[in-house]
Design a protein around this motif. Structure first.
Motif, PDB file in Angstrom:
ATOM      1  N   PRO A   1      42.072  38.665  38.727  1.00 49.37           N
ATOM      2  CA  PRO A   1      40.691  38.995  38.340  1.00 49.37           C
ATOM      3  C   PRO A   1      40.483  40.512  38.303  1.00 49.37           C
ATOM      4  O   PRO A   1      41.154  41.244  39.028  1.00 49.37           O
ATOM      5  CB  PRO A   1      39.847  38.361  39.447  1.00 49.37           C
ATOM      6  CG  PRO A   1      40.729  37.367  40.109  1.00 49.37           C
ATOM      7  CD  PRO A   1      42.134  37.846  39.931  1.00 49.37           C
ATOM      8  N   ASP A   2      39.534  40.952  37.488  1.00 47.68           N
ATOM      9  CA  ASP A   2      39.237  42.384  37.386  1.00 47.68           C
ATOM     10  C   ASP A   2      38.955  42.980  38.755  1.00 47.68           C
ATOM     11  O   ASP A   2      38.164  42.437  39.520  1.00 47.68           O
ATOM     12  CB  ASP A   2      37.997  42.601  36.492  1.00 47.68           C
ATOM     13  CG  ASP A   2      38.397  42.651  35.027  1.00 47.68           C
ATOM     14  OD1 ASP A   2      39.539  43.070  34.753  1.00 47.68           O
ATOM     15  OD2 ASP A   2      37.585  42.246  34.180  1.00 47.68           O
ATOM     16  N   GLY A   3      39.632  44.061  39.046  1.00 51.65           N
ATOM     17  CA  GLY A   3      39.328  44.785  40.287  1.00 51.65           C
ATOM     18  C   GLY A   3      39.950  44.187  41.533  1.00 51.65           C
ATOM     19  O   GLY A   3      39.849  44.771  42.612  1.00 51.65           O
ATOM     20  N   ALA A   4      40.594  43.022  41.416  1.00 49.14           N
ATOM     21  CA  ALA A   4      41.215  42.421  42.596  1.00 49.14           C
ATOM     22  C   ALA A   4      42.450  43.227  42.999  1.00 49.14           C
ATOM     23  O   ALA A   4      43.051  43.914  42.177  1.00 49.14           O
ATOM     24  CB  ALA A   4      41.600  40.976  42.314  1.00 49.14           C
ATOM     25  N   GLY A   5      42.811  43.124  44.253  1.00 54.16           N
ATOM     26  CA  GLY A   5      44.006  43.792  44.727  1.00 54.16           C
ATOM     27  C   GLY A   5      43.802  45.286  44.844  1.00 54.16           C
ATOM     28  O   GLY A   5      42.676  45.780  44.869  1.00 54.16           O
TER      29      GLY A   5
ATOM     30  N   SER B   1      53.037  38.649  39.237  1.00 51.45           N
ATOM     31  CA  SER B   1      51.903  38.324  40.098  1.00 51.45           C
ATOM     32  C   SER B   1      51.919  39.122  41.391  1.00 51.45           C
ATOM     33  O   SER B   1      50.919  39.157  42.097  1.00 51.45           O
ATOM     34  CB  SER B   1      51.878  36.826  40.441  1.00 51.45           C
ATOM     35  OG  SER B   1      51.536  36.077  39.295  1.00 51.45           O
ATOM     36  N   VAL B   2      53.036  39.732  41.722  1.00 55.55           N
ATOM     37  CA  VAL B   2      53.067  40.601  42.904  1.00 55.55           C
ATOM     38  C   VAL B   2      52.475  41.952  42.523  1.00 55.55           C
ATOM     39  O   VAL B   2      51.560  42.463  43.164  1.00 55.55           O
ATOM     40  CB  VAL B   2      54.503  40.783  43.426  1.00 55.55           C
ATOM     41  CG1 VAL B   2      54.489  41.648  44.675  1.00 55.55           C
ATOM     42  CG2 VAL B   2      55.132  39.437  43.730  1.00 55.55           C
ATOM     43  N   LEU B   3      53.029  42.526  41.461  1.00 54.38           N
ATOM     44  CA  LEU B   3      52.480  43.756  40.888  1.00 54.38           C
ATOM     45  C   LEU B   3      52.009  43.385  39.480  1.00 54.38           C
ATOM     46  O   LEU B   3      52.801  43.325  38.547  1.00 54.38           O
ATOM     47  CB  LEU B   3      53.546  44.845  40.844  1.00 54.38           C
ATOM     48  CG  LEU B   3      53.733  45.627  42.147  1.00 54.38           C
ATOM     49  CD1 LEU B   3      54.993  46.457  42.100  1.00 54.38           C
ATOM     50  CD2 LEU B   3      52.520  46.512  42.435  1.00 54.38           C
ATOM     51  N   ALA B   4      50.743  43.104  39.343  1.00 50.37           N
ATOM     52  CA  ALA B   4      50.222  42.582  38.078  1.00 50.37           C
ATOM     53  C   ALA B   4      49.970  43.723  37.094  1.00 50.37           C
ATOM     54  O   ALA B   4      49.298  44.692  37.444  1.00 50.37           O
ATOM     55  CB  ALA B   4      48.936  41.808  38.340  1.00 50.37           C
ATOM     56  N   PRO B   5      50.486  43.611  35.876  1.00 53.99           N
ATOM     57  CA  PRO B   5      50.295  44.679  34.889  1.00 53.99           C
ATOM     58  C   PRO B   5      48.922  44.593  34.224  1.00 53.99           C
ATOM     59  O   PRO B   5      48.815  44.409  33.005  1.00 53.99           O
ATOM     60  CB  PRO B   5      51.440  44.450  33.893  1.00 53.99           C
ATOM     61  CG  PRO B   5      51.737  42.999  33.994  1.00 53.99           C
ATOM     62  CD  PRO B   5      51.408  42.567  35.396  1.00 53.99           C
ATOM     63  N   THR B   6      47.894  44.716  35.040  1.00 53.60           N
ATOM     64  CA  THR B   6      46.527  44.558  34.517  1.00 53.60           C
ATOM     65  C   THR B   6      46.196  45.621  33.484  1.00 53.60           C
ATOM     66  O   THR B   6      45.299  45.435  32.667  1.00 53.60           O
ATOM     67  CB  THR B   6      45.503  44.638  35.656  1.00 53.60           C
ATOM     68  OG1 THR B   6      45.724  45.864  36.377  1.00 53.60           O
ATOM     69  CG2 THR B   6      45.632  43.477  36.626  1.00 53.60           C
ATOM     70  N   GLY B   7      46.907  46.745  33.540  1.00 50.49           N
ATOM     71  CA  GLY B   7      46.628  47.809  32.580  1.00 50.49           C
ATOM     72  C   GLY B   7      47.414  47.660  31.288  1.00 50.49           C
ATOM     73  O   GLY B   7      47.321  48.503  30.399  1.00 50.49           O
ATOM     74  N   ASP B   8      48.164  46.600  31.157  1.00 52.54           N
ATOM     75  CA  ASP B   8      48.918  46.380  29.923  1.00 52.54           C
ATOM     76  C   ASP B   8      48.045  45.560  28.975  1.00 52.54           C
ATOM     77  O   ASP B   8      47.517  44.505  29.369  1.00 52.54           O
ATOM     78  CB  ASP B   8      50.225  45.643  30.218  1.00 52.54           C
ATOM     79  CG  ASP B   8      51.167  45.629  29.022  1.00 52.54           C
ATOM     80  OD1 ASP B   8      52.256  46.227  29.131  1.00 52.54           O
ATOM     81  OD2 ASP B   8      50.813  45.021  27.980  1.00 52.54           O
ATOM     82  N   PRO B   9      47.848  46.038  27.717  1.00 53.61           N
ATOM     83  CA  PRO B   9      46.917  45.364  26.807  1.00 53.61           C
ATOM     84  C   PRO B   9      47.281  43.893  26.548  1.00 53.61           C
ATOM     85  O   PRO B   9      46.417  43.085  26.212  1.00 53.61           O
ATOM     86  CB  PRO B   9      47.005  46.181  25.521  1.00 53.61           C
ATOM     87  CG  PRO B   9      48.224  47.025  25.649  1.00 53.61           C
ATOM     88  CD  PRO B   9      48.460  47.232  27.113  1.00 53.61           C
ATOM     89  N   LYS B  10      48.543  43.503  26.713  1.00 54.30           N
ATOM     90  CA  LYS B  10      48.935  42.134  26.395  1.00 54.30           C
ATOM     91  C   LYS B  10      48.816  41.182  27.594  1.00 54.30           C
ATOM     92  O   LYS B  10      49.001  39.973  27.461  1.00 54.30           O
ATOM     93  CB  LYS B  10      50.384  42.111  25.890  1.00 54.30           C
ATOM     94  CG  LYS B  10      50.553  42.834  24.565  1.00 54.30           C
ATOM     95  CD  LYS B  10      51.887  42.471  23.940  1.00 54.30           C
ATOM     96  CE  LYS B  10      51.930  42.765  22.458  1.00 54.30           C
ATOM     97  NZ  LYS B  10      51.833  44.201  22.136  1.00 54.30           N
ATOM     98  N   TYR B  11      48.547  41.737  28.756  1.00 53.93           N
ATOM     99  CA  TYR B  11      48.623  40.936  29.992  1.00 53.93           C
ATOM    100  C   TYR B  11      47.700  39.724  29.959  1.00 53.93           C
ATOM    101  O   TYR B  11      48.122  38.593  30.185  1.00 53.93           O
ATOM    102  CB  TYR B  11      48.295  41.834  31.184  1.00 53.93           C
ATOM    103  CG  TYR B  11      48.132  41.125  32.517  1.00 53.93           C
ATOM    104  CD1 TYR B  11      49.178  40.438  33.109  1.00 53.93           C
ATOM    105  CD2 TYR B  11      46.911  41.161  33.190  1.00 53.93           C
ATOM    106  CE1 TYR B  11      49.023  39.809  34.335  1.00 53.93           C
ATOM    107  CE2 TYR B  11      46.746  40.541  34.424  1.00 53.93           C
ATOM    108  CZ  TYR B  11      47.808  39.860  34.992  1.00 53.93           C
ATOM    109  OH  TYR B  11      47.641  39.242  36.206  1.00 53.93           O
ATOM    110  N   ARG B  12      46.416  39.936  29.649  1.00 57.51           N
ATOM    111  CA  ARG B  12      45.475  38.816  29.763  1.00 57.51           C
ATOM    112  C   ARG B  12      45.702  37.758  28.681  1.00 57.51           C
ATOM    113  O   ARG B  12      45.392  36.591  28.868  1.00 57.51           O
ATOM    114  CB  ARG B  12      44.036  39.326  29.752  1.00 57.51           C
ATOM    115  CG  ARG B  12      43.770  40.067  31.043  1.00 57.51           C
ATOM    116  CD  ARG B  12      42.333  40.424  31.313  1.00 57.51           C
ATOM    117  NE  ARG B  12      42.312  41.381  32.420  1.00 57.51           N
ATOM    118  CZ  ARG B  12      42.426  41.051  33.698  1.00 57.51           C
ATOM    119  NH1 ARG B  12      42.532  39.787  34.055  1.00 57.51           N
ATOM    120  NH2 ARG B  12      42.449  41.965  34.640  1.00 57.51           N
TER     121      ARG B  12
END
Lengths: 448, 463
Positions: free
Chosen positions: B118-122, B98-109
């Motif tokens: 949320p998309d685009g947050a941070g 949650s500090v560095l969220a792996p939003t680009g990892d296909p399994k994350y969501r």
């Protein structure tokens, strides 16, 4: 073979140590009374106390009764008062042991009320049966909230409580269980929930069968459709539990670990008495190591209660209200640092030493002398007399020769400097206040 | 009749120090700030104080306050620019994902249906485009952008223990040995510290941090420098000064006794010493601080206040070498993680950024590094109560102008990067980081302090 028993003389020194280790130190006359009973009689009087009675001044720091379930800080004062006024010091001390063992912090709007209710429960089991106690703690509302028990349900396990049940409460870290046991244990513990949250806090705690995972679990080498009672039983019957229990309990009374032979005997005693606590405590309190071994640091709550008991005082002063007497000394009752409780190996450092100083000051302050109000204080009092007067203030505790020598040097230096007329009395008054602080904070006052 | 009082003496010395420094032109003092008193406390004033105060009227002892006083002054004089390491503990196991969220990892969501960013947050993390900084960590992200933060995206050790207390202990003692009794920084101090400078190892949480536990060298614990005082009701004048001497002397007289009595004695002797060293930082009678900070810290929390006090003490030349404290916040987020996590993270990141600016404003930034760590990370998959259970690989940060500012190890990904229990595999080992800091920052042989040091890869940490 039996557990070794102390066979030396049981005089005032031994009685004084026992009063500190198994309670909160002596009130006036208690050392002599306990010594007269002999070792067996003394220990029995502690483990089989009379019906509970609180004697001495009522706690009224605000001029009104305490409201521990509601008012901030009153819960700790409420308990400190019991430590001071109880006629069951060992029961109260064991309640503190269990509070540290099953350390819980209040959560939500009932954060003061629920730990208080837990405290009554711990006191009922103080010298009772550990298995029964562990089960009570497992379904205790304050604990269910603190370690996520109410979130642990079928299909959505939460490992928080199950892990600590094994790691901290019954077996010891990594001691004969695996990560898989933790996960399966969590499933067995599912089913507890509450009904509603009001301004009083969470209410309607209950076991809901529909939230319980009824499936088969494999825990600590056994397989079955286990529930919370089974989870506790499996942990308590595990071979690692007996030594864990005895070692941890022992460490609350004696600072050096038990010899392997003693440990084995105490474990056998504990198992043969089917997890009863009292016989093990009795054996520890009669053990030679308690009387012949080194001194032990008093927990901060014991230190505070002991000073008040020595004065024959109660939680009466206005200054108690709102004072954070516990936090600075490292032990705020009802507020352990985390679920593992307080770290007894590090009660004393420069920070907590200052905190203990504040505790002693708070207790001594009400009685402090002032040059204006004590004009008749003897202007020619010598150092020796001054030290004896300050000792009597605290019920004449035993000092080391080194402390006494330094106190007299201090007292003489103060008198030497009071070389003008108006300081002769004033410095002696100030000196008396200082001597009380120095005695209450000397190394022997922090240890027993 | 001459009545000198420590307090008066120090106030005077302290004011002289301020006057001497005032014209020097401190960098980046925020507008409207009064004289930065802490910055004015020169090493000279410490030495002056020593000269004036190093008297012990109740006889000498190896541990008398006078000996400590000399030891502290000596240590300050011997190496005024000695490097400082500050260890900041995030207690409870911070959710690194949650500090560095792996939003680009296909399994994350899929693993984090409720807790995902949320998309685009941070903001983007420049060293790995799979990762994004949590918005609450913005000030840390900015420091990273300025090249002052080395990020460890999955730090830990093989077969991580998921007990808070065991894993934390391993980090504190610098080895995976449950029975080790000295901290890794404590062992460093035992090797290079002196027997008469308790300030060399300073715990700022009010009680001793286990990472600083030594076998021999004295160390100290305080909550902050401003309120370390020992008064008694109705105790005044010279009697008060002698009472301070006496409690330390009573302690010193027992310091070599065995067991708890000796421990209690040694602590009292150290407390007496520390009280004197911190006199110039003491709040005045109205509770005003004796020092001001050249930058704004977040208000209303112990953590930023302790960091502000630390910067003032370093500026005053106190011989501090290793410091340990905890950041506020409850990081053990088993339930409803979203509730408090962002606030805790923001407070922590903003406080650390303020400390860094403070050190820079005081010209001390090249002397200090801050290591931020937690006992483990949390499970990749969220649990059923919108929280996360204990995991393995976690996160750490090394902050400072001398930090190399490059990621150490990589984010292992949520596919093969997870172990059989669904926890992140560690891509850097904390013992390698400790070894690197000992060698590159403290110029000390790591093998003497970290068992098996030779076996751990050394990241480049310092520039």
């Amino acid at each position: 073979m039996a557990v070794p028993t102390y066979s030396g003389s049981f005089g005032p020194a031994e009685a004084e140590r026992l009063l500190w280790r198994a309670g909160f130190g002596p009130k006036q006359g208690e050392i002599e009374a306990l010594a007269a009973k002999g070792l067996a009689g003394a220990v029995s009087s502690l483990t089989n106390p009379p019906r509970e009675k609180l004697t001495g001044p009522q706690p009224r720091p605000d001029g009104r009764s305490l409201n521990p379930a509601v008012t901030s800080g009153h819960n700790a004062l409420w308990w400190l008062d019991r430590m001071v006024r109880t006629n069951q010091p060992l029961v109260e001390r064991m309640t503190l042991v269990w509070h540290d063992w099953f350390a819980t912090r209040g959560v939500g709007p009932g954060k003061r009320r629920m730990p208080l209710e837990q405290n009554y429960m711990l006191r009922r089991h103080a010298l009772g049966n550990f298995r029964a106690l562990a089960l009570e703690v497992t379904r205790d509302p304050a604990m269910l909230l603190f370690l996520s028990g109410v979130h642990n349900r079928m299909g959505k396990p939460n490992e928080n409580y199950g892990r600590e049940l094994m790691e901290l409460f019954t077996l010891g870290a990594g001691n004969g269980y695996s990560e898989r046991d933790v996960r399966e244990q969590a499933r067995a513990l599912t089913g507890y929930t509450f009904t509603r949250v009001t301004s009083r806090g969470h209410e309607g705690f209950r076991y809901d069968k529909r939230r319980h995972d009824p499936g088969r679990k494999r825990i600590l080498g056994k397989t079955g459709r286990f529930d919370a009672r089974d989870a506790v039983d499996l942990a308590v019957r595990h071979p690692a539990h007996g030594p864990f229990f005895v070692t941890k309990l022992w460490s609350a009374f004696i600072p050096t670990p038990p010899e392997p032979g003693t440990l084995g005997e105490l474990v056998s005693l504990y198992r043969s008495r089917r997890y009863a606590v009292k016989p093990v405590v009795e054996a520890i309190l009669k053990h030679p190591d308690l009387y012949q071994g080194p001194r032990m640091v008093k927990p901060p709550a014991v230190y505070a209660a002991g000073l008040i008991r020595a004065l024959g005082d109660g939680i009466t002063q206005r200054s108690w209200s709102g004072a954070d007497y516990g936090g600075d000394s490292g032990q705020r009752l009802f507020d352990p640092p985390n679920v593992s409780g307080w770290d007894e190996s590090s009660w004393l450092d420069t920070g907590t030493f200052q905190g203990r100083w504040k505790v002693a000051r708070l207790i001594a302050s009400e009685y402090s002398l002032s040059p204006g109000e004590n004009r008749d204080y003897p202007a020619n009092e010598d150092g020796d007399t001054a030290v004896n007067r300050a000792l009597a203030f605290w019920g004449s505790p035993t000092l080391t020769r080194e402390t006494r020598r330094t106190l007299i040097e201090f007292a003489d230096a103060c008198a030497r400097d009071a070389n003008v007329e108006y300081l002769r009395t004033a410095y002696r008054v100030s000196r008396q206040n200082a001597l009380r602080m120095l005695i209450a904070t000397a190394p022997e006052s922090h240890t027993s | 009749m001459a009545h000198h009082h420590c307090r008066d003496f120090d106030r005077a010395a302290f004011l002289r120090g301020v006057a001497a420094e005032a014209g020097r032109g401190l960098p980046a003092v925020k507008p409207g700030t009064p004289l930065p008193a802490g910055t004015g406390l020169s090493r000279r004033s410490l030495l002056m104080r020593s000269a004036g105060m190093a008297m012990s009227i109740y006889g000498a002892s190896a541990l008398s306050p006078g000996a400590f006083e000399a030891g502290v002054a000596e240590a300050a004089a011997a190496s005024p620019n000695a490097p400082v390491l500050v260890s900041v503990f995030l207690e409870g196991g911070i959710d690194s994902m949650s500090v560095l969220a792996p939003t680009g990892d296909p399994k994350y969501r899929r693993l984090r249906p409720k807790l995902s960013l949320p998309d685009g947050a941070g903001s983007a993390f420049a060293e790995d485009d799979r990762l994004r900084w949590h918005p609450a960590a913005a000030s840390l992200a900015a420091l990273h952008g300025a090249g002052k933060v080395s990020v460890f995206p999955s730090i830990g050790y093989d077969h991580a223990d998921q007990s808070h207390f065991t894993s934390r202990h391993y980090w504190e003692v610098g080895q995976t040995n449950a029975n080790a009794a000295t901290g890794w920084l404590g062992r460093y101090l035992d090797r290079v510290g002196t027997g008469a400078n308790p300030l060399q190892g300073l715990s700022l949480d009010g009680s001793l941090s286990p990472a600083l536990a030594t076998a021999q060298a004295p160390v100290a614990a305080i909550e902050g420098p401003g309120s370390y005082e020992f008064w008694g009701r109705g105790v005044w004048g010279d009697v008060e000064e002698w009472m301070h001497e006496a409690f330390a002397d009573i302690g010193a007289a027992h310091a070599s006794s065995p067991g708890a009595l000796g421990a209690a004695g040694a602590v009292a002797a150290r407390a007496g010493q520390l009280r004197r060293d911190l006199l110039p930082f003491r709040d005045d009678a109205d509770g005003n601080k004796a020092y001001t900070s050249p930058v704004e810290y977040p208000a209303g929390d112990d953590f930023p206040e302790r960091l502000a006090g630390l910067a003032a003490m370093l500026a005053a030349g106190l011989p501090i070498r290793c410091v340990a404290l905890s950041a506020g916040g409850d990081w053990d987020t088993h339930d409803n993680q979203e509730e408090d996590f962002a606030d805790s993270l923001k407070l922590t990141a903003d406080s650390l950024a303020a400390f860094q600016s403070d050190l820079e404003a005081r010209g001390l930034a090249d002397r200090a590094l801050v290591l931020v760590w937690s006992e483990f990370g949390r499970r990749a998959e969220e649990n059923g109560s919108a929280g996360t259970d204990h995991g393995a690989g976690g996160t750490a940060f090394l902050i400072g102008t001398r930090a190399r500012g490059r990621m150490v190890g990589e984010f292992p990904g949520l596919g093969r990067g997870l172990d059989a229990e669904g926890n992140l595999r560690a891509t850097s080992d904390f013992r390698g980081v400790y070894s690197g800091l000992l060698e590159q920052w403290f110029a000390t042989d790591a093998a003497a302090i970290i068992p098996g040091a030779a076996g751990f890869a050394r990241p480049e940490l310092v520039r």
